[in-house]
Design an enzyme around this catalytic site. Structure first.
Site, PDB file in Angstrom:
ATOM      1  N   TRP A  63      40.148  77.500 -80.786  1.00  0.00           N
ATOM      2  CA  TRP A  63      39.230  76.988 -79.769  1.00  0.00           C
ATOM      3  C   TRP A  63      38.984  78.046 -78.712  1.00  0.00           C
ATOM      4  CZ3 TRP A  63      42.188  72.275 -77.113  1.00  0.00           C
ATOM      5  CH2 TRP A  63      43.515  72.629 -76.845  1.00  0.00           C
ATOM      6  N   ASN A  64      37.885  77.821 -77.983  1.00  0.00           N
ATOM      7  CA  ASN A  64      37.465  78.790 -76.962  1.00  0.00           C
ATOM      8  C   ASN A  64      37.211  78.087 -75.636  1.00  0.00           C
ATOM      9  OD1 ASN A  64      37.047  81.078 -78.872  1.00  0.00           O
ATOM     10  ND2 ASN A  64      35.472  79.715 -79.681  1.00  0.00           N
ATOM     11  N   HIS A  71      21.355  77.031 -66.323  1.00  0.00           N
ATOM     12  CA  HIS A  71      20.051  77.472 -66.827  1.00  0.00           C
ATOM     13  C   HIS A  71      20.208  78.640 -67.796  1.00  0.00           C
ATOM     14  CE1 HIS A  71      17.883  74.759 -64.056  1.00  0.00           C
ATOM     15  NE2 HIS A  71      19.025  74.866 -63.391  1.00  0.00           N
ATOM     16  N   HIS A  75      17.551  75.516 -72.445  1.00  0.00           N
ATOM     17  CA  HIS A  75      18.067  74.592 -71.429  1.00  0.00           C
ATOM     18  C   HIS A  75      16.983  73.684 -70.869  1.00  0.00           C
ATOM     19  CE1 HIS A  75      16.744  78.003 -68.924  1.00  0.00           C
ATOM     20  NE2 HIS A  75      16.568  77.124 -67.960  1.00  0.00           N
ATOM     21  N   ASP A  77      15.474  71.642 -67.516  1.00  0.00           N
ATOM     22  CA  ASP A  77      15.367  71.670 -66.052  1.00  0.00           C
ATOM     23  C   ASP A  77      15.135  70.255 -65.553  1.00  0.00           C
ATOM     24  OD1 ASP A  77      15.530  74.418 -66.099  1.00  0.00           O
ATOM     25  OD2 ASP A  77      13.470  74.783 -65.449  1.00  0.00           O
ATOM     26  N   HIS A  81      16.065  70.603 -59.710  1.00  0.00           N
ATOM     27  CA  HIS A  81      16.145  72.066 -59.775  1.00  0.00           C
ATOM     28  C   HIS A  81      15.260  72.702 -58.703  1.00  0.00           C
ATOM     29  CE1 HIS A  81      16.515  76.069 -61.237  1.00  0.00           C
ATOM     30  NE2 HIS A  81      15.402  76.113 -61.940  1.00  0.00           N
ATOM     31  N   HIS A 210       7.351  74.969 -62.097  1.00  0.00           N
ATOM     32  CA  HIS A 210       8.516  74.382 -61.447  1.00  0.00           C
ATOM     33  C   HIS A 210       8.085  73.490 -60.276  1.00  0.00           C
ATOM     34  CE1 HIS A 210      10.569  77.564 -63.705  1.00  0.00           C
ATOM     35  NE2 HIS A 210      11.690  76.889 -63.521  1.00  0.00           N
TER      36      HIS A 210
END
Ligand code: ZN
Lengths: 260, 415
Positions: A63-64, A71, A75, A77, A81, A210
């Site tokens: 595992w990590n 973002h 992804h 928004d 945001h 945006h």
């Protein structure tokens, strides 16, 4: 009845008459992240540290730990945001209505225009020409701007910086308002690093996608891929951000369902 | 006369790469005073405060008057070689591999007679010589007799090269070439004779000033390297780790904040991620490769250079989080030094004062230029020192820090 529909959906998926297409870039350390001027706060790129891999650190398991910004990579928004969406109700990743996570999509093919001009801006006129061919964009649809930008696998070509900044395609200010007010879209999606064009700080207002989308409670999807495998209309997008408390966005797996 | 060093032949891949051996490394605590000075490139002996007698070997009480007041003082090193001999056989593994090895006795003009290793151009005794202190592969100070005058190819002497890390014909990794510092170091190290310089650059989509010039240098290979990305460091180490002879870590994040004048921790994290964790990632991935090649012929792996900051010694509050990250890096570099020492790899820590770059724009001069920093690093490699304080500001802070760390803390917090 609803059991019937869902059984039918599963049957169609199994038979392959409904196919699922992955619109998501792989989260990897090499994938570039949005870069702001160095004196500003930055969005973290994706980073991964191994915890154990069947070894002395954990003998039977791998595992990590990973880290990234909200973002980073492909992804979502959320309206919160942007400053224009900061006071809206249900504007964060944990509160946006979950019914919005499954919505139809219209795909506008701007790949020729973007190939000819990396600063290409989508216009109302372009959308109307598209609608003349494919019909009016249905209410509460995603509008996805196909540019084939995701085929630029070299990070330098993908980011496309020069000394005047980034050069990537996006919408102009007018078309964003048109999509929000005249077509009541649920959000806007792109293949490049942002929903706005690389040079969008010079538009009026700066970063119009945006500003207007989030100001109206709509969403953004960016760093999408495989848009060339979607039909202009008729696909359904499943895009559910992580339920981050008061989150402004989130990396996510975006998939599309299309009929064969 | 010393023969000029020539480019070594390519190694025979059928033969085993030899492992490093070290000269005897045990020293008493008082003898470490000699090492502490040599680490900075100085030759110091104890001088009695009561009777002025110069002492050798290092001791607790004056050999003339038994005073315990024996501060370390810089010595000129001039003296007379009174006897010399050539070691033809040794049971010590280090010298056994290096015989014949010349040793001698020098009567220093300041008094004591000292045991020295010999530069090849020193004539047989009696002869005038200049004695200097150097660190050996164990990281301990030894004394070396040099010819009293500069001679051609002096640095290429076989015995002397056991104490130095000359970049000539060596392969170097400069971890970040995007900055003026990185580029000045690349140029200086090539001018000093490096064969090949790998130059890292993070975020390759951001083309940086100097990129084209760097790319045009035939010895330079640019490669994407991001110290915040463990995978990137691991992959580059896998690719070139087994070839790097000198690693110079120039990657740095430097912002101008203390605690109170910026909200949040993400800038401090970015500084730590490069300045501290970046060094840790490099050390984990490149350390074993360098250690494994510490005895690999003439162009063996020899040195690791960290660019720290004099702010690592005492916090400079206007750049408070940066100072803290450099203090952390300094501490880690001490760990790295301890882990590299068994292979004889020298870890060189550089503590510059403010460097003349964009993040120190509002710091008034004097500032260290990238070129001066690069020159100091090449000098440090050639002399094999461990700690370098380039520039007037760093020198002054070092003096103040050695004299009274508490006073320096106060001075730095009341600008
Ligand atoms: Zn005395």
């Amino acid at each position: 009845m609803s059991t019937n529909i869902l059984s039918q959906l599963v049957a169609e998926l199994s038979s392959g008459r409904i196919r699922i297409i992955d619109l998501t870039q792989t989260l990897s350390p090499e994938f570039p992240q949005i870069s702001l001027p160095p004196e500003m706060g930055q969005c973290l790129p994706f980073r991964i540290e191994e915890v154990s891999r069947y070894d002395d650190r954990g003998p039977g398991w791998y595992w990590n730990n990973f880290s990234c910004g909200e973002h980073t990579g492909t992804h979502f928004d959320a309206p919160i945001h942007w400053i224009s969406g900061k006071d809206l109700p249900n504007n964060a990743t944990d509160t946006v209505p979950i019914t919005d996570f499954v919505r139809p999509a219209c795909v506008l093919d701007c790949s020729k225009e973007a190939a000819a001009n990396p600063d290409f801006l989508l216009t109302v006129e372009f959308v109307k020409r598209w609608e003349a061919k494919h019909g009016v964009i249905p209410t509460r649809s995603w509008v996805l701007m196909r540019t084939d930008w995701s085929k630029r696998t070299d990070p330098a070509a993908y980011q496309n910086f020069d000394e005047t900044g980034q050069h990537t395609p996006g919408p102009d200010a007018e078309v964003v308002q048109f999509l929000v007010h005249e077509r009541d879209v649920i959000g806007f999606g792109t293949e490049a690093i942002g929903t706005d064009a690389g040079q969008a700080q010079y538009l009026r207002p700066p970063y119009p996608c945006h500003y207007f989308m989030h100001g109206a409670g709509r969403y953004g999807l960016q760093c999408l891929t495989n848009l060339d495998r979607l039909p202009p209309t008729g696909s359904v997008i499943v895009a559910a951000p992580l339920k981050i408390q008061d989150g402004s966005g989130s990396p996510l797996r975006v998939i599309a369902m299309v009929t064969s | 006369m010393t023969r000029e060093l020539s480019r070594p032949k390519r190694k025979n891949p059928i033969l085993r790469t030899r492992l490093a051996t070290l000269p005897p490394g045990a020293r008493s605590r008082v003898a470490l005073g000699l090492t502490a000075a040599a680490a900075r490139g100085a030759f110091e002996l104890q001088v009695c405060r009561d009777c002025q007698a110069v002492q050798y070997p290092p001791r607790e009480a004056c050999q003339a008057c038994l005073s315990s007041r024996l501060p370390w003082r810089v010595q000129a090193g001039d003296g007379e070689l009174i006897a010399d001999t050539t070691l033809a056989h040794s049971n010590d593994l280090f010298f056994r591999e290096r015989v014949p090895w010349r040793l001698g006795y020098v009567r220093l003009d300041c008094g004591p007679t000292v045991v020295v290793h010999m530069h090849g151009d020193v004539p047989p005794a009696p002869a005038r010589v200049k004695v200097g202190a150097r660190l050996d592969k164990s990281g301990q100070a030894v004394l070396i007799a040099f010819p009293s005058q500069e001679v051609p190819n002096m640095a290429d002497d076989r015995q002397l090269r056991e104490f130095t890390c000359d970049p000539k014909f060596r392969k170097v990794l400069v971890t970040d070439g995007k900055t003026g510092i990185g580029q000045a170091i690349v140029k200086a190290i090539i001018a000093a004779g490096a064969d090949l310089v790998w130059v890292g650059h993070a975020e390759p989509w951001k083309k940086f000033p100097g990129f084209d010039e760097l790319k045009a240098i035939p010895q330079v290979s640019l490669m994407p390297l991001d110290l915040t990305d463990s995978k990137s460091v691991r992959e580059i180490a896998a690719e070139i780790g087994g070839r790097v002879d000198v690693l110079i870590n120039t990657a740095e994040v430097h912002r101008n904040f203390g605690i109170g004048n910026r909200r949040g921790v993400e800038i401090a994290q970015a500084e730590m991620d490069v300045n501290y964790f970046g060094l840790l990632r490099l050390a984990q991935e490149f350390g074993p490769a360098l250690r494994g090649r510490a005895a690999d012929g003439q162009s063996n792996a020899v040195a690791w250079v960290n660019i720290l900051s004099v702010y690592a010694l005492a916090n400079f509050p206007p750049h408070g989080t940066f100072s803290a990250s450099k203090a952390a890096a300094h501490s880690l570099a001490q760990c790295l030094r301890a882990e590299m020492r068994p292979a004889g790899i020298r870890v060189i820590n550089v503590f510059p004062g403010p460097i003349d770059h964009e993040w120190n724009q509002q710091i008034p001069p004097p500032k260290v230029t990238p070129q001066a920093l690069a020159t100091a690093i090449v000098r440090a490699l050639k002399d094999g020192v461990e700690d370098v304080y380039p520039g007037d500001v760093a020198q002054e802070w070092l003096e103040r820090w050695r004299d009274n760390p508490k006073a320096l803390e106060r001075e730095l917090s009341n600008p």
